[in-house]
Design a protein around this motif. Structure first.
Motif, PDB file in Angstrom:
ATOM      1  N   VAL A  36       0.853 -29.114  -3.358  1.00 35.45           N
ATOM      2  CA  VAL A  36       1.781 -29.459  -2.031  1.00 35.45           C
ATOM      3  C   VAL A  36       2.881 -29.375  -2.356  1.00 35.45           C
ATOM      4  O   VAL A  36       3.873 -28.658  -1.557  1.00 35.45           O
ATOM      5  N   GLY A  37       3.595 -29.879  -3.604  1.00 28.33           N
ATOM      6  CA  GLY A  37       5.075 -29.516  -4.107  1.00 28.33           C
ATOM      7  C   GLY A  37       5.404 -28.143  -4.114  1.00 28.33           C
ATOM      8  O   GLY A  37       6.525 -27.679  -3.641  1.00 28.33           O
ATOM      9  N   ALA A  38       4.496 -27.419  -4.583  1.00 31.58           N
ATOM     10  CA  ALA A  38       4.591 -25.596  -4.872  1.00 31.58           C
ATOM     11  C   ALA A  38       4.772 -25.316  -3.662  1.00 31.58           C
ATOM     12  O   ALA A  38       5.286 -24.413  -3.222  1.00 31.58           O
ATOM     13  N   SER A  39       3.879 -25.750  -2.531  1.00 27.73           N
ATOM     14  CA  SER A  39       3.789 -24.996  -1.202  1.00 27.73           C
ATOM     15  C   SER A  39       5.385 -25.355  -0.583  1.00 27.73           C
ATOM     16  O   SER A  39       5.804 -24.438  -0.180  1.00 27.73           O
ATOM     17  N   PHE A  85      19.043 -15.656  -1.962  1.00 25.87           N
ATOM     18  CA  PHE A  85      18.354 -15.698  -3.334  1.00 25.87           C
ATOM     19  C   PHE A  85      18.824 -17.112  -3.973  1.00 25.87           C
ATOM     20  O   PHE A  85      18.211 -17.945  -4.314  1.00 25.87           O
ATOM     21  N   LEU A  86      20.153 -17.182  -3.973  1.00 29.73           N
ATOM     22  CA  LEU A  86      20.865 -18.203  -4.671  1.00 29.73           C
ATOM     23  C   LEU A  86      20.703 -19.518  -3.812  1.00 29.73           C
ATOM     24  O   LEU A  86      20.176 -20.422  -4.368  1.00 29.73           O
ATOM     25  N   CYS A  87      20.808 -19.474  -2.697  1.00 29.66           N
ATOM     26  CA  CYS A  87      20.525 -20.777  -1.856  1.00 29.66           C
ATOM     27  C   CYS A  87      19.113 -21.100  -1.910  1.00 29.66           C
ATOM     28  O   CYS A  87      18.745 -22.333  -1.978  1.00 29.66           O
ATOM     29  N   GLY A  88      18.072 -20.292  -1.910  1.00 28.08           N
ATOM     30  CA  GLY A  88      16.716 -20.291  -1.803  1.00 28.08           C
ATOM     31  C   GLY A  88      16.136 -20.856  -3.044  1.00 28.08           C
ATOM     32  O   GLY A  88      15.388 -21.825  -3.239  1.00 28.08           O
ATOM     33  N   VAL A  89      16.799 -20.408  -4.362  1.00 27.14           N
ATOM     34  CA  VAL A  89      16.269 -20.787  -5.430  1.00 27.14           C
ATOM     35  C   VAL A  89      16.750 -22.257  -5.721  1.00 27.14           C
ATOM     36  O   VAL A  89      16.039 -23.261  -6.072  1.00 27.14           O
ATOM     37  N   SER A  90      18.087 -22.539  -5.560  1.00 25.40           N
ATOM     38  CA  SER A  90      18.424 -24.026  -5.756  1.00 25.40           C
ATOM     39  C   SER A  90      17.641 -24.935  -4.771  1.00 25.40           C
ATOM     40  O   SER A  90      17.309 -26.075  -5.293  1.00 25.40           O
ATOM     41  N   LEU A  91      17.610 -24.600  -3.416  1.00 21.24           N
ATOM     42  CA  LEU A  91      17.156 -25.812  -2.564  1.00 21.24           C
ATOM     43  C   LEU A  91      15.739 -25.566  -2.760  1.00 21.24           C
ATOM     44  O   LEU A  91      14.998 -26.937  -2.665  1.00 21.24           O
ATOM     45  N   GLY A  92      15.075 -24.770  -3.317  1.00 21.07           N
ATOM     46  CA  GLY A  92      13.557 -24.856  -3.438  1.00 21.07           C
ATOM     47  C   GLY A  92      13.339 -25.544  -4.688  1.00 21.07           C
ATOM     48  O   GLY A  92      12.422 -26.450  -4.773  1.00 21.07           O
ATOM     49  N   ALA A  93      14.227 -25.558  -5.788  1.00 23.57           N
ATOM     50  CA  ALA A  93      13.992 -26.524  -6.875  1.00 23.57           C
ATOM     51  C   ALA A  93      14.449 -27.776  -6.503  1.00 23.57           C
ATOM     52  O   ALA A  93      13.675 -29.048  -6.944  1.00 23.57           O
ATOM     53  N   VAL A  94      15.399 -28.135  -5.641  1.00 26.28           N
ATOM     54  CA  VAL A  94      15.710 -29.685  -5.330  1.00 26.28           C
ATOM     55  C   VAL A  94      14.392 -30.035  -4.313  1.00 26.28           C
ATOM     56  O   VAL A  94      14.082 -31.251  -4.282  1.00 26.28           O
ATOM     57  N   ALA A  95      13.855 -29.004  -3.414  1.00 22.94           N
ATOM     58  CA  ALA A  95      12.738 -29.754  -2.806  1.00 22.94           C
ATOM     59  C   ALA A  95      11.676 -30.058  -3.629  1.00 22.94           C
ATOM     60  O   ALA A  95      10.817 -30.982  -3.362  1.00 22.94           O
ATOM     61  N   LEU A  96      11.293 -29.242  -4.749  1.00 23.06           N
ATOM     62  CA  LEU A  96      10.330 -29.476  -5.728  1.00 23.06           C
ATOM     63  C   LEU A  96      10.500 -30.814  -6.307  1.00 23.06           C
ATOM     64  O   LEU A  96       9.710 -31.810  -6.219  1.00 23.06           O
ATOM     65  N   VAL A 149       9.064 -18.570  12.332  1.00 28.00           N
ATOM     66  CA  VAL A 149       8.647 -17.550  10.921  1.00 28.00           C
ATOM     67  C   VAL A 149       8.426 -18.404   9.780  1.00 28.00           C
ATOM     68  O   VAL A 149       7.507 -18.244   9.127  1.00 28.00           O
ATOM     69  N   SER A 150       9.047 -19.881   9.870  1.00 26.08           N
ATOM     70  CA  SER A 150       9.099 -20.699   8.855  1.00 26.08           C
ATOM     71  C   SER A 150       7.772 -21.349   8.527  1.00 26.08           C
ATOM     72  O   SER A 150       7.142 -21.401   7.632  1.00 26.08           O
ATOM     73  N   LEU A 151       7.003 -21.718   9.918  1.00 26.78           N
ATOM     74  CA  LEU A 151       6.005 -22.227   9.884  1.00 26.78           C
ATOM     75  C   LEU A 151       4.779 -21.029   9.582  1.00 26.78           C
ATOM     76  O   LEU A 151       3.671 -21.412   8.700  1.00 26.78           O
ATOM     77  N   ILE A 152       4.780 -19.923   9.806  1.00 29.53           N
ATOM     78  CA  ILE A 152       4.208 -18.964   9.442  1.00 29.53           C
ATOM     79  C   ILE A 152       4.129 -18.922   7.963  1.00 29.53           C
ATOM     80  O   ILE A 152       2.856 -18.757   7.103  1.00 29.53           O
ATOM     81  N   ILE A 153       5.377 -18.595   7.182  1.00 29.89           N
ATOM     82  CA  ILE A 153       5.555 -18.483   5.909  1.00 29.89           C
ATOM     83  C   ILE A 153       4.660 -19.736   5.286  1.00 29.89           C
ATOM     84  O   ILE A 153       3.954 -19.662   4.232  1.00 29.89           O
ATOM     85  N   TYR A 154       4.953 -21.069   5.722  1.00 32.37           N
ATOM     86  CA  TYR A 154       4.522 -22.226   5.322  1.00 32.37           C
ATOM     87  C   TYR A 154       2.759 -21.892   5.187  1.00 32.37           C
ATOM     88  O   TYR A 154       2.152 -22.402   4.142  1.00 32.37           O
ATOM     89  N   PHE A 155       2.400 -21.648   6.215  1.00 35.34           N
ATOM     90  CA  PHE A 155       0.845 -21.585   6.419  1.00 35.34           C
ATOM     91  C   PHE A 155       0.412 -20.539   5.401  1.00 35.34           C
ATOM     92  O   PHE A 155      -0.491 -20.950   4.569  1.00 35.34           O
ATOM     93  N   PHE A 156       0.904 -19.125   5.206  1.00 32.95           N
ATOM     94  CA  PHE A 156       0.233 -18.531   4.223  1.00 32.95           C
ATOM     95  C   PHE A 156       0.642 -18.832   2.805  1.00 32.95           C
ATOM     96  O   PHE A 156      -0.517 -18.621   2.136  1.00 32.95           O
ATOM     97  N   ILE A 157       1.801 -19.196   2.458  1.00 32.73           N
ATOM     98  CA  ILE A 157       1.856 -19.832   1.386  1.00 32.73           C
ATOM     99  C   ILE A 157       0.813 -20.806   1.007  1.00 32.73           C
ATOM    100  O   ILE A 157       0.245 -20.903  -0.171  1.00 32.73           O
TER     101      ILE A 157
END
Lengths: 468, 468
Positions: B403-406, B372-383, B451-459
C-alpha cells in the motif's frame, strides 16, 4: 525584433543582432559594423541580448556601446551580469557609469551585490551621492523610500516662469523627469507643484506662486510602495512627490517605476495564489532547482493537510454505504472550485483597493446570496444527473433516491459554505496582517475538501438514518 | 480621504465630504459651502462620491462642480450615471462637455450608451469630431485603435525650436500630452519624435530635424492593445505613436491608458484562472445575480467533468482493496496543486511575454526536472508518512508495504505528470489561438484528478498483482 519607419514612412523591420552574430563580429574585430547594428536599438533590447552572449565577450561588447547608453544598459541587465561587468571595470570606468546612473538605480544595484562590490561602488561615488545612497538604503523594505528617485527639479515660489525655465535648462540633464517640478521653501517643505506644460504656456514674467497647484497629493517615505503606485495609477500622474514625516520633500516616484511596482505585486499575488513562493527572475532564467525550492514547501504543506481529508474519509468509510464514495471526487472538486472563485475575487478586490477589511459584512452578504444561487442550481443539476444518468441510464440500482438527495444536498451545502469560507479567509488574513493572497485556491481547496466530506457524512447519516 | 500639505508644509488630512453631507448641503441650498468642500478634491475622488449620492441630487451636484472639472468627473463616473447625467443635459450643456472631453473618452462613453443617447451625442459634436468618432468606432475590439487618443502635437521637420514651442503654446490646451511631439510630413507619415525636454533645452533657432529621434518605436491601429501597453511598459515611454498600415500617424496611446489596459488584462487573467467570467464592474458594485452568472457556467462545466473521476473511481472500486480509497483525497489534491503551480507559472510567463509558444521544449525540459525533484521528495515523504504514521503509530494493519509503495509511486508519477500537463496546456491553448488563462487551476485540477486516479489504479494493480 523592432519595427521602425524609414524616411518615406514605410514600416521596416529592424532585426536585433543575435548573440551569435555579436560574438562573431567581436571575434572578427568588426567593431564598427557591430556599432552600426546596435545604434538604432533601445537600451532594454541591448540588455536582453547581453544576457545571452558568452561571458568572454561581455567586456568588449559593453565597451562598444554608445556612451550615452552604457549606464542605461547596465541598469537593465540582471544582477549576475552587473557584478561581472563591475569586476571588469577600472575604478575610473566604474565612477563614470555611476555618475550617469540615477541614485535609485544605484541603490537597486547595490542591494543585489556582495559586500566587496558594494564597497567599491561606494568608494567610487561622490561624497554627496554616498550620503544619499546610505540614506536610501535605510528605508524599510517595500517602502516608497526604496523606489523613489532623488533627482527632481526644485523651484521656489518667488521665481518667475522665465527664471524657472532657465533653471530647468541648467539642471535637466541630471533629472529623471522635468515634466513635474516641485516648489519648496528653504527648508525643503513641499509647497506645491508646477507642470512643464503650464510653464511652457505661461508668460515669462509670471510668478511661480501664481501657477503652482497647492493641492498636492503625495506619498511618505515609509508608506508601502504599492500604495504610492496605486495613487499614481488612480490619478494618472507622471510622478508623485515623497515627503518625510516633517513634510520635507525627499524624492519622487515616477510612473515607470510605479508600473514596475504594480507588475511586481501582481506577480507576487499570482504566485501566492498558485501556492508558489514568488521568485524575482523570469521563468526561463530561473533554474529548475530554484523553481523546485519555490514550489516544494507549499506542495508538502498542502499534501500533509490533505491527508486530513483521507483520515475523515477513513473514519466515515465504515458508516457510509459504498456507492456514496463514487461522488466524493465530484463533491471535493466542486467545493474547491466554488471556494476558489470567492477567494480569488476577494483577494483581487483587496489588492486593487476595491474593498477593505471593513467591508466584511457587505462581502459576506453578497457571497451568501451568490452561494445560495449557485448551490440551488448545481444541487438541482446534481440531483438530475444522479437520478437520470446514474440510476435510469446506467441502471445502477444502488443509486437510490436517498443517495441522490444526499449528493444534491451536499452539493448545495458545500457550495454555500465554500463561498463563505473563500470570501472571508482573505479578509481575515488581511485583518491579521498576513498576505491575503496565500488564502487562494490551494489552501481553500484543501480546507473545503475536509469540510465537504464532513457535510456529506452528516447529511448522508441523517438521511439514511431516516430512510433506512 | 486625501492628505495635503498646508502652507507651512505640515500634513493635514483633507476629508472627502460624505454622500449624506453633500445631500444635506444641497437640500439646504448651501451651494457655496459645498463648492468650498470639493474645491481641493481630484476629479476621480468626486466621481467616486458621485456614485453614492441619491439620484435626485445628481443634476444639481453636477452643475455645482468647477467648470474645468465637469468633463473630467463625467468621464470618471460609471456608465449608468453618465446616461442619467446626459439625459438631464440641455443640448447646449451636452455639447459643452463634449468639447472638453478627449475623443477617446467620448468613444468609451458612446460604446456604453443606448442608441438614442449615442444619436444625441453625435448630433451635439462638431462635424470634425463626428467624423473622427465614427472612425474610432470602427477599429476592431481590443485593438490599439480603440484606446488611442487623436489629440497630440504634430510638428514638421523644417520648424525651428522657437516655432515649435509657439505652436505647442497655441494648441496645448486641446492635447492630451505635449511631452512627446510627433514630426510628420505633409501626408502625416511619421518621421520622428521630439520630447518637450529636448525642446526646452535646445536653442530657439535649432531645426526640429536635428533634434528629432528617427528610431521611433510605434504601434499599429489593429495591433492588440495589450501589446501596445507592453511596449510602453518595457521602454518606459509616456506615450506611443499609433500608425495605420501606410505608416501615417493616426493617434497616440498615453501611459495612463496603458496602465488601465494592463490592469484590465490582469483582472481578466486572474478571473479566468479562478474559473470566473471576467466582469468589468468592481466587486461591490456587481449584483449577486451578475456574480452568479459569471461563476455558474464554469462551476457547472467543472462539476460535470469531475463526475468522470467518480466514474473512474467506481470502475476501479471493485478492483482496489478498500484501504487504498483513504489516500484518494490526498493524491487528488497533491496532483491538482502540482499541476496548478506549473500552469499558473506558464500562463503568467506567457502573459507578460517572458515565454512564447516557441519555447515549448525549454518549458517542458524545465518542468521535467522540477517535476522529478518534487515527485521524488514528496513520494519519499508520502512513503514515510504512510508507513510510520498510518501503519506504526495508528496501527492500521491494512496498510501494508505494498500500500505504501502504491501511494508513494502514485505521488511521484502524479506530480511528474501534473507538471507536464500543467505547463503544456497553456502553451497549447495559445498555439490554438485560445486564451491560456482558462488552462489554470480549476481545469487542470479536474483533469489531473482523473489522471491521478488512473495512475493510482494501474500502479496498485501492478503491485498487488505481483505481491498478492
Amino acid at each position: 525584433m523592432k519595427e521602425i519607419l524609414n524616411e518615406s514612412g514605410e514600416l521596416i523591420e529592424l532585426v536585433m543582432p543575435s548573440a551569435e552574430e555579436i560574438e562573431t563580429l567581436i571575434r572578427e574585430k568588426k567593431y564598427s559594423e557591430l556599432k552600426g547594428k546596435i545604434a538604432a536599438l533601445e537600451a532594454v533590447d541591448i540588455a536582453s541580448v547581453f544576457g545571452e552572449i558568452d561571458e568572454s565577450y561581455i567586456n568588449i561588447f559593453y565597451r562598444i556601446l554608445p556612451k550615452e547608453y552604457a549606464a542605461e544598459v547596465f541598469v537593465e541587465t540582471d544582477a549576475e551580469l552587473q557584478q561581472k561587468i563591475i569586476q571588469s571595470f577600472t575604478d575610473r570606468e566604474l565612477s563614470e557609469v555611476l555618475q550617469d546612473m540615477y541614485l535609485d538605480d544605484t541603490v537597486d544595484v547595490i542591494e543585489e551585490m556582495p559586500a566587496n562590490v558594494v564597497k567599491r561602488i561606494l568608494k567610487n561615488s561622490s561624497a554627496k551621492d554616498r550620503t544619499l545612497i546610505n540614506q536610501l538604503l535605510r528605508y524599510p523594505k517595500d517602502s516608497a523610500g526604496t523606489v523613489m528617485t532623488v533627482e527632481y527639479v526644485r523651484l521656489t515660489k518667488n521665481m518667475t516662469v522665465g527664471e524657472a525655465l532657465s533653471h530647468i535648462r541648467e539642471v535637466a540633464i541630471d533629472k529623471e523627469t522635468i515634466y513635474t517640478c516641485y516648489v519648496t521653501d528653504k527648508n525643503r517643505h513641499l509647497l506645491g507643484i508646477v507642470t512643464a506644460r503650464s510653464l511652457m504656456i505661461a508668460l515669462p514674467e509670471e510668478k511661480i506662486s501664481n501657477l503652482m497647484d497647492e493641492n498636492v497629493i503625495f506619498g511618505t517615505t515609509t508608506e508601502d510602495k504599492e500604495s504610492v503606485a496605486q495613487k499614481i495609477e488612480k490619478y494618472g500622474f507622471l510622478a508623485l512627490p515623497i515627503v518625510d514625516n516633517e513634510g520635507r520633500l525627499v524624492g519622487i516616484v515616477t510612473v515607470d517605476d510605479a508600473i514596475d511596482v504594480l507588475k511586481e505585486e501582481t506577480d507576487e499575488d499570482i504566485s501566492k495564489m498558485a501556492a508558489i513562493t514568488p521568485t524575482e527572475t523570469p521563468y526561463l532564467k530561473t533554474s529548475a532547482l530554484n523553481l523546485f525550492k519555490a514550489r516544494i514547501p507549499w506542495l508538502l504543506l498542502l499534501m500533509i493537510s490533505a491527508t486530513i481529508s483521507g483520515t475523515i474519509l477513513g473514519f466515515f468509510e465504515s458508516a457510509l454505504i459504498p456507492v456514496l464514495v463514487l461522488f466524493v471526487p465530484m463533491l471535493m472538486d466542486t467545493g474547491g472550485n466554488s471556494g476558489s472563485q470567492a477567494s480569488v475575487t476577494a483577494i483581487r478586490a483587496l489588492s486593487v483597493g476595491e474593498i477593505t477589511v471593513r467591508d466584511v459584512f457587505l462581502v459576506l452578504w453578497k457571497e451568501v446570496r451568490v452561494g445560495f444561487l449557485c448551490g440551488v442550481s448545481l444541487g438541482a443539476v446534481a440531483l438530475g444527473k444522479v437520478m437520470l444518468i446514474d440510476r435510469l441510464l446506467l441502471g445502477n440500482e444502488a443509486v437510490t433516491i436517498a443517495v441522490g438527495a444526499s449528493v444534491a444536498l451536499t452539493v448545495f451545502a458545500t457550495i454555500f459554505t465554500a463561498k463563505i469560507i473563500g470570501a472571508s479567509l482573505p479578509l481575515l488574513a488581511k485583518r491579521l496582517g498576513l498576505d491575503p493572497a496565500v488564502m487562494a485556491s490551494p489552501f481553500i481547496t484543501t480546507l473545503v475538501d475536509a469540510v465537504s466530506l464532513i457535510i456529506y457524512f452528516f447529511i448522508s447519516a441523517g438521511l439514511f438514518g431516516l430512510t433506512i
